[in-house]
Design an enzyme around this catalytic site. Structure first.
Site, mmCIF file in Angstrom:
data_model
loop_
_atom_site.group_PDB
_atom_site.id
_atom_site.type_symbol
_atom_site.label_atom_id
_atom_site.label_comp_id
_atom_site.label_asym_id
_atom_site.label_seq_id
_atom_site.Cartn_x
_atom_site.Cartn_y
_atom_site.Cartn_z
ATOM 1 N N PRO A 60 0.806 -1.222 0.000
ATOM 2 C CA PRO A 60 0.000 0.000 0.000
ATOM 3 C C PRO A 60 0.837 1.269 0.000
ATOM 4 C CG PRO A 60 0.093 -0.934 2.195
ATOM 5 C CD PRO A 60 0.845 -1.875 1.311
ATOM 6 N N TRP A 537 3.976 0.523 10.405
ATOM 7 C CA TRP A 537 4.611 -0.631 9.747
ATOM 8 C C TRP A 537 4.000 -1.943 10.223
ATOM 9 C CZ3 TRP A 537 6.924 -0.267 5.428
ATOM 10 C CH2 TRP A 537 7.632 0.897 5.092
ATOM 11 N N GLN A 567 12.231 -1.621 0.738
ATOM 12 C CA GLN A 567 11.267 -2.394 1.517
ATOM 13 C C GLN A 567 11.853 -3.641 2.174
ATOM 14 O OE1 GLN A 567 8.612 -0.987 2.380
ATOM 15 N NE2 GLN A 567 8.799 0.695 0.930
ATOM 16 N N TRP A 571 8.408 -3.054 4.324
ATOM 17 C CA TRP A 571 7.251 -3.939 4.220
ATOM 18 C C TRP A 571 7.589 -5.417 4.071
ATOM 19 C CZ3 TRP A 571 3.965 -5.657 -0.245
ATOM 20 C CH2 TRP A 571 2.662 -5.963 0.148
ATOM 21 N N LYS A 604 20.195 10.808 -7.634
ATOM 22 C CA LYS A 604 18.812 10.614 -7.223
ATOM 23 C C LYS A 604 17.930 11.798 -7.643
ATOM 24 C CE LYS A 604 19.867 11.691 -2.525
ATOM 25 N NZ LYS A 604 19.665 11.186 -1.205
ATOM 26 N N LYS A 607 14.313 17.783 -5.770
ATOM 27 C CA LYS A 607 13.909 19.120 -6.184
ATOM 28 C C LYS A 607 15.131 20.023 -6.323
ATOM 29 C CE LYS A 607 9.284 19.153 -4.281
ATOM 30 N NZ LYS A 607 8.764 19.220 -2.926
#
Length: 936
Positions: A60, A537, A567, A571, A604, A607
């Site tokens: 998610p 988490w 992750q 996750w 990476k 901005k």
RNA sequence: GGGCCUAUAGCUCAGUAGGUUAGAGCGCACCCCUGAUAAGGGUGAGGUCUCUGGUUCGAAUCCAGAUAGGCCCA
């Protein structure tokens, strides 16, 4: 007669409504509408429901903000997998999910309120957070759909669903019952003005002036290298937070660094060698004498006197000890610092916490009890000085954390937290064991998750927050012990299922627990609720239970998880631990990892670097299929590069594939496969060759999809379109398609293959170029396509019978000859001898085997060279005329190019001496005359 | 500072168990075509495989180190 006939009208030129210009930004929403109308997700599920399932479980995303390119990469990869699997013969439902609770949403809502959360009720705050989350779920949902992602967007899973919330309680209960959950202390950022815990994101760093003191910690243990010296010995520690000294339990030194014992005025100080000059220079000590040198490691487990408390301070080793400032001996208070805490765990040190919520010292602080920490600094310095334990004091300016709301300095303060123990039971060991049974792609992924699970500390699952799922613990008012029983878990679980987690905050404890409930320890009857909530988490980590176990179309464990490499800590791990803790098994059979986004230089996205690419903008300007193709073109197992140039290249490749499809469609306008297909054995040889190449492509592409190597799919398809199709087969075919009679067998032979190429191309492109593949599909007349959407089709089968190796070798060789002929023609072109290759006639000089090879296929040669005539001379290349082109690649071959004799046929543009031979059609060659006659 | 990962032409990628002049497509240059035309075709020029050292008869391919970058920690 008199008037000339428009022979162009007798040709079969391409016709199609499939536009060359894609205009995806406009087309794609139309196709989305079509998918909605037929409900392609539902249709697909229905049609595949009896097939073996393949469940990709969605990780998610956080319900906050618009989607960015990272989401795009992740969701498109998942979509490609799901679509491929369902075409390949699996039932592959996809249920997207959102992570809806947590600090960032709560923080944003708080910010927008402009008041402190204590000024509005928790229930009200939670309501605002819910609305905020739902707003972004809706928004991101639209954006994912716009990307072409197919899934159950009507019924996604949300971590704020009551059922989902209840599952947290159920799993917490299971882990608790197994004895995996315990209560302990851990330092967190704390603002004593706001009396609240702060998350990392709520910390602002600002310069702050603090006292800087060098404190003498009397060494109590005897230390071998210094045994000869009778003087009092001290470790010299440096700190900028004197108020943390009452919580000191240890002094850390660097294990590898050199330390010295230095004599100053009859006392011995121990400090890092490299810092001696700096420290004494600053302290104004001129006459010091180094007595001994030793490694920090030798000091381990010696004991010092805690200067402010009646306990000892242990000397410990730590790699983080800095050797550029201070004295190389670091004061450790596990209750007041993250690193201190970690060292504390390692050495099993206590975690004294003498500071209360408001920043006042408690009794635990000894003589400083009752003072506020801001005032305590001076008293402590004074006290140390009086007892001759202060070497020196000054002040220093350093970056220090401040509260985002009140802008005041915050402190690190240990508080009571809930943990999942990795080792109390066998969670760590079990997790490591099941990792071995999971397939990790790429292979290094297994290594990474393994070392992370091996080294991770216990999992702190409590947060001092409002927006989340409460930790279902009650506290007995009498014995103060926490109460968690199978009954309380069941009660809370049922309550959440019915009324959601809000009920925990709305209802008094007496309304939650039955009236006759008593404390299992002391029989007490009054309880308080836990105020902390669960780490998000933990929430997302139980999604496999909450989603896969509760929805009938899904299966547990999942076949596949697909997420970014970060992750492994997030996750992948939280899911694994909840699953192993509660069920002893992994929640997934395979885990696929992708890299991160970087720009063309490998840096990476950020901005500040100005290299951010916004997928919403790309979709608006170029279309989702461009993004999808970009995803497919990149090797995502490592970092994925993106830049305007890269997207431009992708768009160019897209156009090429699109135009190939357009040409195919253009030449199929009068072809009905049911009626006109030519049997394989009756196909022209070159058509058999094309079919062979198509099926070689299918084989390669299928294998690449199967291994999740989508960039190989893209390269193979693109290469096929460019090289095999456009540059050769389709170019060669034009003469046959345009000039022969519409229903001639030769033309139908070509069309048979073109139709095969077109439909298969649409299918194998469909998981990637979802929109364009569908757009192509819809150009095929309704009666001729197997399904109403290409997404509902079965994956094409590779026909092994087409792999005629003799044929393949033969055509490879013809290609080699063709390459040489084209070089020769290019020379002729440079000399203005010919322009269009049909203006050329070529004479080939070859001998022996090559000559016979070519002679046997002489009729094919003009076609595949696209020239008007080919002469073949049996001769060694040396015997060829001087101006002939001598091949380097094929030493046995020489090619002479000259202008084709005869006149240009007005209709087919070939040069032929037969042009003018017919009375009625004076400008046509004999071949065209026949065709035109038959037409009338 | 630690763990894991990456580094082949301007771009995206191939490079089988180390072995002849390192491949493809795109882009680029030049040319052709004008019946795929804001298309199509042809030819050609571009890398010594990030660097250094080592193993080997031989390395882009194995080993070590360095540099740059990425993810996760500290």
């Amino acid at each position: 007669m008199g008037k000339s006939i428009d022979y162009k009208k007798t040709l079969n030129l391409p016709r199609t409504g499939f536009p060359m210009r894609a205009d995806l930004a406009r087309q794609e929403p139309e196709i989305l509408k079509f998918w909605d109308e037929i409900d392609v997700y539902k249709l697909n599920c229905e049609e595949t429901k009896d097939r073996p399932p393949f469940v990709l479980h969605d990780g998610p995303p956080y319900a906050n903000g618009d989607i960015h390119l990272g989401h795009t990469l992740n969701k498109v990869l998942k979509d490609i997998v799901v679509k491929y699997k369902s075409m390949r013969g699996h039932f592959s439902p996809y249920v997207p999910g959102w992570d809806c609770h947590g600090q960032p949403i709560e923080h944003n809502v708080e910010k927008s309120l402009g008041v402190h959360k204590s000024e509005i009720g928790q229930t009200e705050l939670r309501e605002l957070c819910r609305n905020y989350a739902l707003k972004y779920v809706k928004r991101q949902s639209e954006q994912f759909r716009r990307l072409g992602v197919r899934g159950d967007f009507k019924r996604p899973y949300l971590t704020l669903d009551p059922e989902y919330e209840a599952t947290n309680i159920e799993i917490f209960g299971k882990l608790y019952e197994r004895g995996l959950i315990y209560r302990g202390r851990k330092p967190i950022h704390w603002c004593y003005r706001c009396e609240t815990a702060l998350a990392e994101a709520e910390i602002e760093y600002a310069d702050e002036t603090s006292p800087s003191i060098y404190v003498k910690f009397p060494l109590k243990s005897s230390f071998a290298p210094l045994r000869e010296y009778p003087q009092p010995k001290y470790l010299l520690i440096w700190t900028t937070t004197p108020w943390t000294l009452p919580a000191n339990v240890a002094v850390a030194v660097h294990p590898e660094a050199d330390y010295v014992a230095v004599e100053v005025d009859g006392e011995i100080y121990i400090l890092a060698r490299v810092l001696v000059e700096q420290v004494f220079g600053e302290a104004g000590v001129a006459n010091y004498r180094t007595l001994e040198t030793f490694k920090g490691g030798e000091l381990e487990k010696l004991v010092c006197e805690q200067p402010l408390q009646d306990w000892n301070s242990l000397i410990v080793l730590a790699d983080f000890v800095a050797l550029d400032q201070g004295a190389g001996c670091v004061h450790i208070a596990p209750g007041h610092g993250q690193e201190d805490y970690m060292v504390g765990l390692e050495y099993d040190l206590p975690t004294p916490m003498p500071v209360d919520d408001k920043g006042f010292f408690t009794k635990e602080a000894g003589k400083f009890g009752g003072k506020h920490i801001t005032e305590a600094n001076e008293s402590i310095i004074q006290d140390l000085s009086e007892r001759n334990l202060l070497l020196y004091r000054t002040s220093t300016v350093h970056s220090y954390p401040h509260c985002w709301r009140c802008k005041k300095p915050v402190i690190f303060r240990a508080t009571e937290q809930w943990f999942i123990s990795m080792d109390e039971d066998t969670l760590r060991r079990d997790a490591l064991k099941v990792i071995g049974k999971v397939s990790w792609i790429p292979a290094w992924s297994r290594n990474r998750i393994t070392s992370m699970v091996e080294e991770r500390p216990d999992w702190c699952i409590s947060r001092q927050r409002a927006w989340g799922v409460p930790i279902p613990v009650f506290y007995c008012q009498v014995c103060k012990r926490p109460v968690v029983t199978p009954d309380t878990i069941k009660i809370v679980c049922e309550l959440f299922k019915k009324e959601g987690a809000d009920s925990w905050f709305k209802k008094p404890t007496g309304d939650i627990l039955p009236a006759d409930f008593t404390c299992p320890d002391c029989g007490g009857k009054r309880f308080e609720k836990e105020k902390d909530i669960l780490d998000v988490w933990f929430e997302s980590g139980i999604s496999h239970f909450a989603v896969l176990r509760t929805r009938s179309e899904l299966t547990w464990p999942a076949d596949l998880y697909v997420e970014g490499s970060d992750q492994h800590r997030g996750w992948f791990q939280s899911s694994l631990l909840t699953s192993v803790g509660a069920e002893g098994k992994a929640p997934y059979k395979a885990v696929l990892t992708h890299g991160f986004l970087v720009d063309q230089e490998g840096r990476k996205m950020s901005k500040s670097l100005g290299n951010v690419v916004d997928p919403l903008e790309v979709m608006k300007e170029s279309g989702a299929d461009i993004l999808r193709l970009w995803v497919a073109s990149s090797d995502y197992s490592v970092d994925v590069a993106v830049s305007p140039e890269i997207l431009k290249r992708v768009s160019e490749a897209y156009r090429r594939i699109r135009n190939t499809a357009r040409f195919l469609l253009g030449n199929l306008y009068d072809f009905d496969p049911g009626e006109h297909s030519v049997a394989y054995d009756d196909l022209e040889e070159i058509d058999k060759w094309a079919l062979l190449k198509l099926h070689r492509l299918l084989a390669r592409v299928t294998e690449a999809y199967e291994n999740y190597r989508f960039h190989l799919v893209f390269h193979s398809i693109h290469n096929f379109c460019v090289t095999d199709m456009s540059a050769f087969y389709l170019d060669v075919l034009k003469d046959r398609l345009y000039t022969t009679a519409p229903d001639s067998k030769k033309r139908r032979s070509a069309q048979t293959v073109l139709f095969e190429v077109l439909t298969n191309l649409a299918k194998i492109l469909s998981p990637i170029l979802a929109f364009t593949a569908e757009e192509i599909w819809r150009q095929i007349p309704e009666g001729q396509r197997e399904k109403m959407s290409v997404q509902l089709c079965f994956w094409p089968k590779v026909v092994k019978e087409y792999f005629d190796e003799a044929l393949e070798k033969e055509w490879d060789r013809l290609h080699e000859v063709r390459d040489e002929v084209l070089k020769a023609i290019e020379f002729a072109r440079k000399e203005k001898l010919v322009g269009n290759s049909l203006e050329a006639a070529v004479t080939l000089y070859a001998s022996n085997e090559l000559y016979h090879f070519l002679k046997a296929r002489k009729g094919l040669l003009p076609t595949i060279f696209i020239v008007s005539q080919v002469e073949l001379v049996e001769a060694a290349p040396d015997a060829a005329p001087d101006d002939a082109f001598r091949s380097l690649e094929l030493p046995g071959l020489a090619v002479l190019v000259h202008r084709a004799p005869g006149r240009k046929c007005e209709r087919c543009w070939n040069y032929s001496e037969t042009v003018g031979g017919d009375r009625e059609h004076k400008t046509l060659c004999a071949r065209c005359v026949k065709v035109v006659r038959a037409l009338v």
